[in-house]
Design a protein around this motif. Structure first.
Motif, PDB file in Angstrom:
ATOM      1  N   SER A 676       0.858  -1.186   0.000  1.00 56.08           N
ATOM      2  CA  SER A 676       0.000   0.000   0.000  1.00 56.08           C
ATOM      3  C   SER A 676       0.898   1.242   0.000  1.00 56.08           C
ATOM      4  CB  SER A 676      -0.912  -0.004   1.231  1.00 56.08           C
ATOM      5  OG  SER A 676      -0.143  -0.101   2.423  1.00 56.08           O
ATOM      6  N   PRO A 677       0.452   2.348  -0.616  1.00 53.20           N
ATOM      7  CA  PRO A 677       1.327   3.530  -0.791  1.00 53.20           C
ATOM      8  C   PRO A 677       1.873   4.094   0.506  1.00 53.20           C
ATOM      9  CG  PRO A 677      -0.607   3.684  -2.204  1.00 53.20           C
ATOM     10  CD  PRO A 677      -0.837   2.515  -1.292  1.00 53.20           C
ATOM     11  N   ASN A 678       1.122   3.977   1.595  1.00 48.95           N
ATOM     12  CA  ASN A 678       1.573   4.566   2.862  1.00 48.95           C
ATOM     13  C   ASN A 678       2.801   3.863   3.440  1.00 48.95           C
ATOM     14  OD1 ASN A 678      -0.502   2.410   3.252  1.00 48.95           O
ATOM     15  ND2 ASN A 678       0.141   2.632   5.393  1.00 48.95           N
ATOM     16  N   THR A 679       3.067   2.639   2.967  1.00 57.41           N
ATOM     17  CA  THR A 679       4.162   1.855   3.541  1.00 57.41           C
ATOM     18  C   THR A 679       5.508   2.529   3.333  1.00 57.41           C
ATOM     19  OG1 THR A 679       2.897  -0.145   3.055  1.00 57.41           O
ATOM     20  CG2 THR A 679       5.219  -0.432   3.614  1.00 57.41           C
ATOM     21  N   PHE A 680       5.698   3.123   2.146  1.00 49.97           N
ATOM     22  CA  PHE A 680       7.002   3.704   1.810  1.00 49.97           C
ATOM     23  C   PHE A 680       6.914   5.207   1.574  1.00 49.97           C
ATOM     24  CE2 PHE A 680       7.153  -0.715   0.256  1.00 49.97           C
ATOM     25  CZ  PHE A 680       8.144  -1.199   1.102  1.00 49.97           C
ATOM     26  N   ALA A 681       6.025   5.854   2.273  1.00 48.70           N
ATOM     27  CA  ALA A 681       5.866   7.303   2.102  1.00 48.70           C
ATOM     28  C   ALA A 681       7.186   8.008   2.397  1.00 48.70           C
ATOM     29  CB  ALA A 681       4.762   7.824   3.032  1.00 48.70           C
ATOM     30  N   GLY A 682       7.675   8.785   1.435  1.00 50.41           N
ATOM     31  CA  GLY A 682       8.890   9.561   1.612  1.00 50.41           C
ATOM     32  C   GLY A 682      10.174   8.810   1.348  1.00 50.41           C
ATOM     33  N   ALA A 683      10.098   7.498   1.073  1.00 55.05           N
ATOM     34  CA  ALA A 683      11.320   6.729   0.830  1.00 55.05           C
ATOM     35  C   ALA A 683      11.856   7.026  -0.563  1.00 55.05           C
ATOM     36  CB  ALA A 683      11.033   5.237   0.961  1.00 55.05           C
ATOM     37  N   PRO A 684      13.178   7.247  -0.702  1.00 51.23           N
ATOM     38  CA  PRO A 684      13.745   7.497  -2.041  1.00 51.23           C
ATOM     39  C   PRO A 684      13.651   6.240  -2.901  1.00 51.23           C
ATOM     40  CG  PRO A 684      15.494   7.209  -0.443  1.00 51.23           C
ATOM     41  CD  PRO A 684      14.216   7.233   0.344  1.00 51.23           C
ATOM     42  N   HIS A 685      13.298   6.433  -4.162  1.00 54.28           N
ATOM     43  CA  HIS A 685      13.184   5.276  -5.041  1.00 54.28           C
ATOM     44  C   HIS A 685      13.270   5.713  -6.501  1.00 54.28           C
ATOM     45  CE1 HIS A 685       9.013   6.764  -4.576  1.00 54.28           C
ATOM     46  NE2 HIS A 685       8.901   6.438  -5.854  1.00 54.28           N
ATOM     47  N   MET A 686      13.473   4.752  -7.346  1.00 50.04           N
ATOM     48  CA  MET A 686      13.468   4.959  -8.788  1.00 50.04           C
ATOM     49  C   MET A 686      12.149   4.443  -9.366  1.00 50.04           C
ATOM     50  SD  MET A 686      16.236   6.406  -9.896  1.00 50.04           S
ATOM     51  CE  MET A 686      17.962   6.710  -9.577  1.00 50.04           C
ATOM     52  N   HIS A 687      12.039   4.528 -10.697  1.00 49.83           N
ATOM     53  CA  HIS A 687      10.845   4.034 -11.375  1.00 49.83           C
ATOM     54  C   HIS A 687      11.251   3.053 -12.468  1.00 49.83           C
ATOM     55  CE1 HIS A 687       7.818   6.932  -9.713  1.00 49.83           C
ATOM     56  NE2 HIS A 687       8.957   7.539  -9.381  1.00 49.83           N
ATOM     57  N   LEU A 688      10.350   2.142 -12.743  1.00 50.49           N
ATOM     58  CA  LEU A 688      10.511   1.146 -13.805  1.00 50.49           C
ATOM     59  C   LEU A 688       9.397   1.371 -14.813  1.00 50.49           C
ATOM     60  CD1 LEU A 688      11.670  -1.631 -14.925  1.00 50.49           C
ATOM     61  CD2 LEU A 688       9.971  -2.728 -13.452  1.00 50.49           C
ATOM     62  N   ALA A 689       9.718   1.291 -16.099  1.00 44.75           N
ATOM     63  CA  ALA A 689       8.709   1.512 -17.135  1.00 44.75           C
ATOM     64  C   ALA A 689       8.879   0.499 -18.261  1.00 44.75           C
ATOM     65  CB  ALA A 689       8.802   2.936 -17.690  1.00 44.75           C
ATOM     66  N   THR A 690       7.791   0.244 -18.967  1.00 43.62           N
ATOM     67  CA  THR A 690       7.831  -0.584 -20.173  1.00 43.62           C
ATOM     68  C   THR A 690       7.204   0.182 -21.325  1.00 43.62           C
ATOM     69  OG1 THR A 690       5.676  -1.638 -19.738  1.00 43.62           O
ATOM     70  CG2 THR A 690       7.644  -2.723 -18.849  1.00 43.62           C
ATOM     71  N   LEU A 691       7.707  -0.086 -22.522  1.00 48.39           N
ATOM     72  CA  LEU A 691       7.141   0.480 -23.742  1.00 48.39           C
ATOM     73  C   LEU A 691       6.747  -0.671 -24.649  1.00 48.39           C
ATOM     74  CD1 LEU A 691       6.521   2.961 -25.556  1.00 48.39           C
ATOM     75  CD2 LEU A 691       8.820   2.674 -26.513  1.00 48.39           C
TER      76      LEU A 691
END
Length: 862
Positions: A676-691
């Motif tokens: 759930s989004p609240n679990t990692f609120a404020g934690a630094p992270h990257m993103h993964l995407a597909t095309l």
């Protein structure tokens, strides 16, 4: 003469022979005439024993090599790894308190050559003292510090020759990594810790840690693995010191989230793979030995047939049946011992030959030794197989009357041997099963193999019996050739059971391997889902997400872009049980090994379906997680259970709110764990995407698009799905070659057994040929009859092999590999046609010499 064969003056004056038992003395005297007729017997035993001994010895050599060179492979005595973050100063000081530390950083990135495109690389950032243990080889050879040093504002790099070839580069050329330029100063030939770094999808590129920092690739949440290697002072051979240091560091930093390895288990996954592959090859060798057991039975039957006169003489002189069986069993087991010794010699030599021939090919050292325990197990396999398959044909001799021995050639005695011989055969088979299970790395796989072999034996015997019954009931053809072929299939002493059994196992194995190989390649290349992504984009910084999406809308307007946040985390506990204490099945245990990709989402991800529980609302009051349903079942967890994961050095606890069924084969973005989004609120992270592109026209633009993305976003890693699949396909291809090579041993055993079955029927075929040629049959007519017979047997066996091999491949592909199965006819039919061709060819070659016999010389001896 009552009950035993003896004579008053049978004991010589002096000499060792006087002290030998009578049975052994007679057996040795008969063996003075040589081993004629036992070539196939020796070949079958030696081949199977050599396969088992060679595989187990080579596995021991690899294991010993890793144990001896564990310090070199690991790059130290202990290695502590962290993902997405560096060690804090306190953690680094803790490690440094126990020995000399060297730092390694690894990640995937893109190498851009201005005119020659881009390529995915496995970046390894090292210190000037790399490697602390072992040697690195480059062309040209120079100290690694000099090759990687900064000169005139440009850092140096050492590249795998594959990268140079792929981008058409030479030493001295420049490439761009992230926001920095690098000069290729040498080609990498070997690195001592390559195995410990695992298998990568791109070629290796070495640089310094400062150069990696300058490249812009290290950002909060980047998928960088930092490894800190400790070289203990004087700890190279002190296992107790190693254990004490590891325990002390764990107690001082229990929640650091380290991945810990020691020189004693430099690469546990690689070690497990060696053991699994060794078990597979051992089972293949055991298959060859079991198939060879049929050859043993054929050879023993032929041996009894040749010794008919001697047996009749012994029994006529009063020798009891048990003594006669003992004499010839001694001979058979002595000959089996010679085959076992030959197989052991070959198997023991295999690791030494591999160490010499593959020293520059294998990434790990081979430490060849005489693995006496493994050789003993292989010898035991050979002895049990010989006994299990030889005792029943020999046991028939016990109760055959003297007069029946002379007419048994055309009127076979079909009585079962006495119970004692059946009991010995069953005991040998039971010991063989126990040995197979006891020596197996995975007893469950070994038990499945044993059951499959038993079922195959029973089915092939039923096929042979059914074929003989059918041939017996079919109307007699009017032409002599077909009539003779039909009679040969079902007559007393027919070769049908032996040929069907030996050939059936070989064809089944060939078809199974062909179908597994075809389905794996089809899954990787031909059977991509229609909506499979064209690209994966990794390490998209949060600050660049909007710019990246805008760029993709302009550069690929017809493509579908999906994006999710991504972090890496390691499961610490499930339901309150520490991960290291969970005994999970092999097919789900991988979730507990190392770091897993995790994400958070407000809505359920596409490509998955909730099967139990409910998705969370807008603002959940606690940390919740959605888990893969199938893996949860394997791990023994369910709704409401707690899970603790270590992310960025912090232990995060969440409750399982729902279970999802995931379609992994869609190759879309999905995760075992979605929080759930609240679990990692404020934690630094990257993103993964597909095309994902919709048609082939768009796919043709992939190389140009990859180049444009590299120029616009140099720190984002772009992975073409087809390139990744090609890398995996190459690995699968190498594995398939190894499997085919190993399986060829079993196929060779089948061919040997086939030849042995024909040799065992030599006397009966000679009798037939002489009688028929005396009655006017020509050689061509007899060859035609035999071709029809062998062709019919080969055809029936090929059909069985197609069905049984297809079923076995279906079980392995769908149940074990969890892939979609399609019956690929080309390879399977090729194996079946090969079986028919081999049967007819060997059959005709074996009968050619028989048909060349002159009737007169044979008739004079009747």
């Amino acid at each position: 003469m009552h009950g035993t064969l003896s004579r008053p003056d049978d004991t010589p004056r002096g000499g060792r022979a006087a002290r030998l038992p009578l049975v052994l003395r007679l057996a040795l005297r008969e063996m003075r005439s040589g081993l004629r007729g036992f070539g196939i017997f020796l070949g079958c035993i030696a081949l199977g024993v050599a396969a088992i001994a060679g595989v187990s010895s080579l596995s021991s050599a690899l294991t010993e090599g890793m144990a001896r060179e564990g310090r070199t492979i690991l790059g130290g005595d202990l290695a502590y790894s962290l993902l997405q973050r560096e060690a804090t100063p306190a953690e680094r000081d803790l490690l440094a308190g126990y020995g000399e530390i060297s730092t390694i950083a690894t990640l995937r990135g893109m190498a851009h050559a201005d005119e020659n495109g881009s390529a995915l690389v496995e970046i390894k950032a090292v210190g000037p003292d790399y490697p602390v243990i072992g040697e690195i080889a480059t062309t040209p050879q120079a100290p690694i510090g000099e090759l990687l040093a900064e000169r005139d504002g440009v850092f140096g790099a050492v590249a795998d020759p594959v990268l140079l070839s792929r981008l058409d580069l030479e030493t001295g050329d420049e490439i761009r990594i992230g926001t920095s330029r690098f000069e290729i100063r040498a080609a990498l030939q070997s690195e001592p810790d390559k195995v410990a770094e695992g298998i990568g999808f791109g070629p290796r590129l070495l640089m310094t840690v400062p150069a990696l920092r300058e490249s812009g690739l290290i950002q909060p949440g980047s998928l960088v693995r930092w490894t800190y290697r400790i070289a203990l002072p004087g700890g190279a051979g002190d296992d107790a010191l190693l254990a004490r240091v590891e325990e002390a560091i764990h107690e001082a930093a229990p929640e650091a989230g380290w991945r810990v390895r020691s020189r004693l288990n430099a690469d546990p996954q690689f070690q497990r793979n060696i053991e699994r592959f060794a078990q597979f090859l051992t089972l293949v060798g055991l298959t060859a030995l079991i198939v060879g057991g049929v050859g043993v039975a054929n050879a023993v039957r032929g041996f009894v047939d040749r010794k008919r006169d001697s047996i009749a003489t012994l029994k006529g002189l009063g020798a009891p049946g048990g003594q006669v069986v003992g004499i010839y069993l001694t001979q058979v087991m002595t000959i089996a011992g010679l085959g076992i010794l030959a197989g052991l010699a070959i198997g023991a030599a295999i690791p030494f030959a591999a160490a010499f021939l593959l020293r520059d090919v294998l990434p790990i050292p081979i430490a060849p030794v005489l693995a006496w325990s493994q050789l003993g197990i292989a010898a035991l396999y050979g002895g049990l197989i010989a006994l299990a398959f030889a005792i029943l044909p020999l046991g028939r001799v016990h109760d055959i009357e003297v007069t029946h021995l002379f007419r048994d050639q055309i009127d076979r005695d079909r009585r079962w041997p006495r119970k004692r011989y059946i009991a010995v055969a069953l005991a040998a088979a039971g010991a063989l099963i126990a040995l197979s299970l006891g020596a197996a790395y995975e007893p469950r796989v070994a038990s499945i193999f044993i059951v499959a072999i038993a079922i195959a034996f029973v089915l092939l015997r039923l096929v042979a019996a059914g074929l003989m019954a059918l041939a017996r009931r079919l109307p007699r053809p009017r032409r002599a050739g077909p009539r003779l072929a039909l009679a040969n299939i079902h007559r007393p002493g027919a070769l049908t059971p032996s040929l069907v059994l030996s050939l059936g196992l070989g064809v089944t194995l060939l078809v199974t391997i062909a179908l597994i190989d075809a389905n794996m390649r089809r899954q990787l290349t031909e059977n991509l889902p229609q909506n499979a992504p064209s690209f994966f984009f990794v390490d998209i910084p949060s600050a660049e997400v909007e710019a990246f999406q805008s760029f993709m809308r302009d550069a690929a307007p017809d493509g579908t872009l999906e994006r999710v946040p991504m972090m890496r985390g390691r499961i610490v506990s499930l339901g309150g049980v520490p991960a290291e204490e969970i005994d999970a099945p092999e097919d789900v245990n991988w979730v507990l090994q190392g770091d897993r990709g995790i994400t958070y989402a407000q809505d359920p991800p596409e490509g998955s379906r909730i099967v139990e529980g409910a998705w969370w609302g807008d603002t959940p009051d606690e940390n919740l997680v959605s888990f893969d349903a199938e893996i949860a079942e394997g791990l023994g967890i369910g709704l409401g259970d707690s899970i603790v994961v270590n992310v960025l050095g912090r232990n995060i606890e969440a409750r399982i709110a729902n279970l999802r069924e995931i379609e992994w084969r869609s190759m879309g973005i999905n995760f075992v764990m979605v929080f759930s989004p609240n679990t990692f609120a404020g934690a630094p992270h990257m993103h993964l995407a597909t095309l994902t592109f919709g048609d082939e026209e768009d796919r043709a633009r992939e190389p140009a698009l990859m180049r444009d993305i590299g120029q616009a976003f140099p720190t984002i890693t772009s992975v073409r799905v087809r390139d990744a699949l090609e890398a995996v396909s190459n690995l699968v291809g190498q594995l398939a070659i190894a499997i085919r090579g190993a399986s060829s041993v079993a196929v060779a055993a089948s061919v040997l057994v086939l030849a042995g079955a024909l040799a065992a029927g030599h006397r009966a075929r000679l009798y037939d040929a002489v009688v028929l040629k005396t009655l006017g049959a020509t050689r061509s007519r007899l060859l035609g009859a035999y071709a029809l017979e062998y062709g019919a047997l080969g055809l029936v066996t090929a059909i069985f092999g197609l069905i049984a091999g297809g079923l076995a491949a279906w079980v392995i592909v769908t149940r074990i590999m969890q892939l979609e199965f399609v019956f690929v006819w080309e390879g399977a039919l090729g194996a079946a046609v090969l079986a028919v061709g081999v049967t007819i060819s060997l059959g005709l070659l074996g009968t050619w010499r028989i048909l060349s016999q002159k009737p007169a010389s044979y008739l004079r001896n009747l």
